[in-house]
Every structure is written in C-alpha cells, then in structure tokens.
Design a protein around this motif. Structure first.
Motif, PDB file in Angstrom:
ATOM      1  N   ALA A 114     -15.492  -3.427  21.116  1.00  0.00           N
ATOM      2  CA  ALA A 114     -15.391  -2.440  22.191  1.00  0.00           C
ATOM      3  C   ALA A 114     -13.969  -1.903  22.311  1.00  0.00           C
ATOM      4  O   ALA A 114     -13.755  -0.703  22.494  1.00  0.00           O
ATOM      5  N   VAL A 115     -12.987  -2.786  22.186  1.00  0.00           N
ATOM      6  CA  VAL A 115     -11.582  -2.375  22.264  1.00  0.00           C
ATOM      7  C   VAL A 115     -11.257  -1.408  21.127  1.00  0.00           C
ATOM      8  O   VAL A 115     -10.644  -0.356  21.337  1.00  0.00           O
ATOM      9  N   LEU A 116     -11.644  -1.751  19.919  1.00  0.00           N
ATOM     10  CA  LEU A 116     -11.358  -0.892  18.763  1.00  0.00           C
ATOM     11  C   LEU A 116     -12.054   0.458  18.870  1.00  0.00           C
ATOM     12  O   LEU A 116     -11.504   1.481  18.460  1.00  0.00           O
ATOM     13  N   GLY A 117     -13.271   0.478  19.389  1.00  0.00           N
ATOM     14  CA  GLY A 117     -14.021   1.716  19.505  1.00  0.00           C
ATOM     15  C   GLY A 117     -13.708   2.500  20.758  1.00  0.00           C
ATOM     16  O   GLY A 117     -14.253   3.588  20.953  1.00  0.00           O
ATOM     17  N   MET A 121      -8.242 -14.380  17.039  1.00  0.00           N
ATOM     18  CA  MET A 121      -6.957 -14.131  17.680  1.00  0.00           C
ATOM     19  C   MET A 121      -6.456 -15.425  18.311  1.00  0.00           C
ATOM     20  O   MET A 121      -7.224 -16.211  18.852  1.00  0.00           O
ATOM     21  N   SER A 122      -5.155 -15.638  18.247  1.00  0.00           N
ATOM     22  CA  SER A 122      -4.595 -16.858  18.785  1.00  0.00           C
ATOM     23  C   SER A 122      -4.836 -16.941  20.280  1.00  0.00           C
ATOM     24  O   SER A 122      -4.812 -15.946  21.000  1.00  0.00           O
ATOM     25  N   THR A 123      -5.094 -18.156  20.769  1.00  0.00           N
ATOM     26  CA  THR A 123      -5.319 -18.365  22.196  1.00  0.00           C
ATOM     27  C   THR A 123      -4.123 -17.916  23.005  1.00  0.00           C
ATOM     28  O   THR A 123      -4.259 -17.376  24.106  1.00  0.00           O
ATOM     29  N   TYR A 124      -2.917 -18.099  22.451  1.00  0.00           N
ATOM     30  CA  TYR A 124      -1.692 -17.737  23.159  1.00  0.00           C
ATOM     31  C   TYR A 124      -1.697 -16.264  23.553  1.00  0.00           C
ATOM     32  O   TYR A 124      -1.523 -15.920  24.725  1.00  0.00           O
ATOM     33  N   TRP A 125      -1.914 -15.374  22.585  1.00  0.00           N
ATOM     34  CA  TRP A 125      -1.866 -13.944  22.881  1.00  0.00           C
ATOM     35  C   TRP A 125      -3.055 -13.513  23.717  1.00  0.00           C
ATOM     36  O   TRP A 125      -2.929 -12.666  24.598  1.00  0.00           O
ATOM     37  N   ARG A 126      -4.215 -14.083  23.458  1.00  0.00           N
ATOM     38  CA  ARG A 126      -5.396 -13.724  24.247  1.00  0.00           C
ATOM     39  C   ARG A 126      -5.167 -14.064  25.719  1.00  0.00           C
ATOM     40  O   ARG A 126      -5.435 -13.255  26.609  1.00  0.00           O
ATOM     41  N   ASP A 127      -4.669 -15.271  25.996  1.00  0.00           N
ATOM     42  CA  ASP A 127      -4.418 -15.670  27.378  1.00  0.00           C
ATOM     43  C   ASP A 127      -3.373 -14.784  28.043  1.00  0.00           C
ATOM     44  O   ASP A 127      -3.462 -14.476  29.231  1.00  0.00           O
ATOM     45  N   LYS A 128      -2.361 -14.357  27.284  1.00  0.00           N
ATOM     46  CA  LYS A 128      -1.305 -13.524  27.851  1.00  0.00           C
ATOM     47  C   LYS A 128      -1.824 -12.150  28.262  1.00  0.00           C
ATOM     48  O   LYS A 128      -1.407 -11.597  29.274  1.00  0.00           O
ATOM     49  N   PHE A 129      -2.731 -11.586  27.469  1.00  0.00           N
ATOM     50  CA  PHE A 129      -3.104 -10.201  27.687  1.00  0.00           C
ATOM     51  C   PHE A 129      -4.433  -9.990  28.403  1.00  0.00           C
ATOM     52  O   PHE A 129      -4.592  -9.022  29.128  1.00  0.00           O
ATOM     53  N   GLU A 130      -5.400 -10.874  28.250  1.00  0.00           N
ATOM     54  CA  GLU A 130      -6.732 -10.547  28.743  1.00  0.00           C
ATOM     55  C   GLU A 130      -6.835 -10.542  30.262  1.00  0.00           C
ATOM     56  O   GLU A 130      -7.670  -9.850  30.817  1.00  0.00           O
ATOM     57  N   ASN A 131      -5.988 -11.301  30.962  1.00  0.00           N
ATOM     58  CA  ASN A 131      -6.054 -11.302  32.421  1.00  0.00           C
ATOM     59  C   ASN A 131      -5.686  -9.954  33.014  1.00  0.00           C
ATOM     60  O   ASN A 131      -6.151  -9.589  34.094  1.00  0.00           O
ATOM     61  N   SER A 132      -4.821  -9.215  32.348  1.00  0.00           N
ATOM     62  CA  SER A 132      -4.399  -7.904  32.844  1.00  0.00           C
ATOM     63  C   SER A 132      -4.939  -6.789  31.954  1.00  0.00           C
ATOM     64  O   SER A 132      -4.382  -5.699  31.905  1.00  0.00           O
ATOM     65  N   PHE A 133      -6.017  -7.075  31.278  1.00  0.00           N
ATOM     66  CA  PHE A 133      -6.580  -6.175  30.289  1.00  0.00           C
ATOM     67  C   PHE A 133      -7.162  -4.926  30.940  1.00  0.00           C
ATOM     68  O   PHE A 133      -7.884  -4.996  31.926  1.00  0.00           O
ATOM     69  N   LEU A 134      -6.830  -3.753  30.405  1.00  0.00           N
ATOM     70  CA  LEU A 134      -7.419  -2.503  30.878  1.00  0.00           C
ATOM     71  C   LEU A 134      -8.860  -2.391  30.381  1.00  0.00           C
ATOM     72  O   LEU A 134      -9.224  -3.020  29.387  1.00  0.00           O
ATOM     73  N   PRO A 135      -9.699  -1.591  31.041  1.00  0.00           N
ATOM     74  CA  PRO A 135     -11.057  -1.368  30.521  1.00  0.00           C
ATOM     75  C   PRO A 135     -10.994  -0.888  29.069  1.00  0.00           C
ATOM     76  O   PRO A 135     -10.145  -0.072  28.714  1.00  0.00           O
ATOM     77  N   SER A 136     -11.890  -1.402  28.250  1.00  0.00           N
ATOM     78  CA  SER A 136     -11.827  -1.113  26.816  1.00  0.00           C
ATOM     79  C   SER A 136     -12.013   0.362  26.508  1.00  0.00           C
ATOM     80  O   SER A 136     -11.561   0.838  25.466  1.00  0.00           O
ATOM     81  N   GLU A 137     -12.645   1.114  27.432  1.00  0.00           N
ATOM     82  CA  GLU A 137     -12.850   2.542  27.193  1.00  0.00           C
ATOM     83  C   GLU A 137     -11.699   3.403  27.720  1.00  0.00           C
ATOM     84  O   GLU A 137     -11.730   4.631  27.597  1.00  0.00           O
ATOM     85  N   LYS A 138     -10.684   2.773  28.290  1.00  0.00           N
ATOM     86  CA  LYS A 138      -9.548   3.501  28.837  1.00  0.00           C
ATOM     87  C   LYS A 138      -8.791   4.253  27.749  1.00  0.00           C
ATOM     88  O   LYS A 138      -8.424   3.690  26.720  1.00  0.00           O
ATOM     89  N   GLN A 139      -8.561   5.560  27.960  1.00  0.00           N
ATOM     90  CA  GLN A 139      -7.818   6.377  27.006  1.00  0.00           C
ATOM     91  C   GLN A 139      -6.331   6.353  27.371  1.00  0.00           C
ATOM     92  O   GLN A 139      -5.966   6.611  28.515  1.00  0.00           O
TER      93      GLN A 139
END
Length: 230
Positions: A176-179, A1-19
C-alpha cells in the motif's frame, strides 16, 4: 524491514495514500536541521543564542547537505530514481548523505516536540513527511533488493538501503505504501474475485506477497513508479 526502523516510523506514519510534494519535504528538511540545532542549545543553555547557532551551523556545513539528502531520498522513494555510486569516493559521499538524513530525522521529532524551538521567528514543524519518505525508501529497497538486477552490486547503493532484509516478500501495508493507496484497497485486490488479483500467501501469522508478484501487480498501479537506477 528491521524492527528498529519500523518501530521508529510506524507510530507517526502518514496514511499510505497521502500524496507528498517535494517542496514540503524540503521545508521539513530545513526545519528538522534547524530544530535539532536549536533544541540542543535549549537543552544545554536554556535558550537559543544566535551566535552559537551560527557557529554550530558552520561546523556542520549548513543546511544544504540536509536538503540535498532529502531531495535524493524523495527522488528514490516517490519517483523511483537512484543515482548509483561509480567509485569509492562517491560511495562514501552517498553513505554519509543518507545516514546524515536518517540521524537528523530520528532526532528531530523528540527535539521539536520537547523544546518547540523558534528559529528566526518561526516554529519548526515535525518531520512527518520526511519520516514517511524515509520509511517508503526502505520498503522500496526491500523490493529492489529482491527484484532489481542493479541492486546486486550493494556497494553501488546506499548502505542505509542495502542493509534492509531481502526476505523475498512484502506485507500488504508495504505494498500500500509503495502504491500510494489505502491498505484496504490492497486487501480488496487480494480477493479471488478481483479483476487483477494480487496473489498472497502466509508467512507465519502474516499475509504477505512474494516480491516478484508484488512488482508485477504494482506496475499496474498509477501511484507506483518502477525503480530506475543508473
């Protein structure tokens, strides 16, 4: 994944198990749209003039395209369903829709955090769920670009997705995100004693999983739906 999108989203990323439910995502899409418009008026005029807000809304064809784009993104990210473009006109519409969603989501968080706009009596919420499913759609695209035969025709899928790097592997966090499960659970599955072991390898300093192995293992998880593109 591009660094640009990863940096934009991962700081505010929800828990990967969040429904995440579709209704909450559509509400966030509406708030992101109106919040961005309201913040623009506040930035340049100091207040939200209802007449100017309505004019901006008309010029942008209203909130409905944003809600449709959010619905399509949710359907791909969570449900694994993607409608392929059949011709050039559909391809253009599809690309415009996905890029519109991405641009609004990118601008909505700072706009809402800084200006806290109130539109028609209610405060706009931050698009945390939208950020999550946009991130999830990019992760799914990485897997599909490596493993799904219909993704070989990149003109049939959104450019937002086809521009992802198909490196041949996913990280443990991406799995983890996909699952829709915790990263810890994925790490435990990679242990030699695990019943359905997830086989990993090293890519530089990262522990990664080859795309075919990731797909095999994810097929056995309740939170994952295999992509259906038609």
């Amino acid at each position: 994944m591009s660094t640009y999108w990863r940096d934009k989203f991962e700081n505010s990323f929800l828990p990967s198990e969040k429904q995440l439910g579709l209704d909450s995502i559509l509400q966030e899409a509406q708030d992101a749209y109106w919040g961005s418009l309201g913040a623009s008026l506040m930035a340049f005029g100091g207040e939200i003039d209802p007449a100017k807000l309505d004019r901006m809304d008309r010029e942008l064809n209203g909130e409905n395209p944003m809600r449709i784009a959010a619905n399509d993104c949710y359907d791909y990210a969570i449900n694994g369903r993607l409608q392929l473009a059949k011709d050039g006109e559909e391809q253009t519409q599809m690309n415009d829709s996905w890029y519109r969603l991405a641009m609004v989501v990118l601008s909505a968080r700072p706009a809402i955090e800084v200006f806290s706009p109130r539109i028609r009596g209610r405060e706009m919420v931050l698009p945390v769920g939208l950020e999550h499913i946009l991130f999830l759609s990019l992760v799914r695209a990485r897997l599909d670009l490596d493993t799904h035969p219909k993704f070989e025709d990149q003109e049939a899928i959104p450019m937002f997705l086809s521009c992802e790097e198909n490196t041949g592997y996913l990280t443990l966090k991406e799995i983890a995100v996909l699952g829709q499960m915790s990263e810890r659970a994925v790490r435990n599955a990679a242990q030699p004693t695990a019943a359905d072991r997830l086989y990993t390898r090293k890519e530089g300093i990262q522990t990664v999983v080859g795309s075919e192995e990731a797909l095999r293992w994810l097929k056995g998880r309740r939170g994952f739906v295999v992509t259906r593109a038609d």
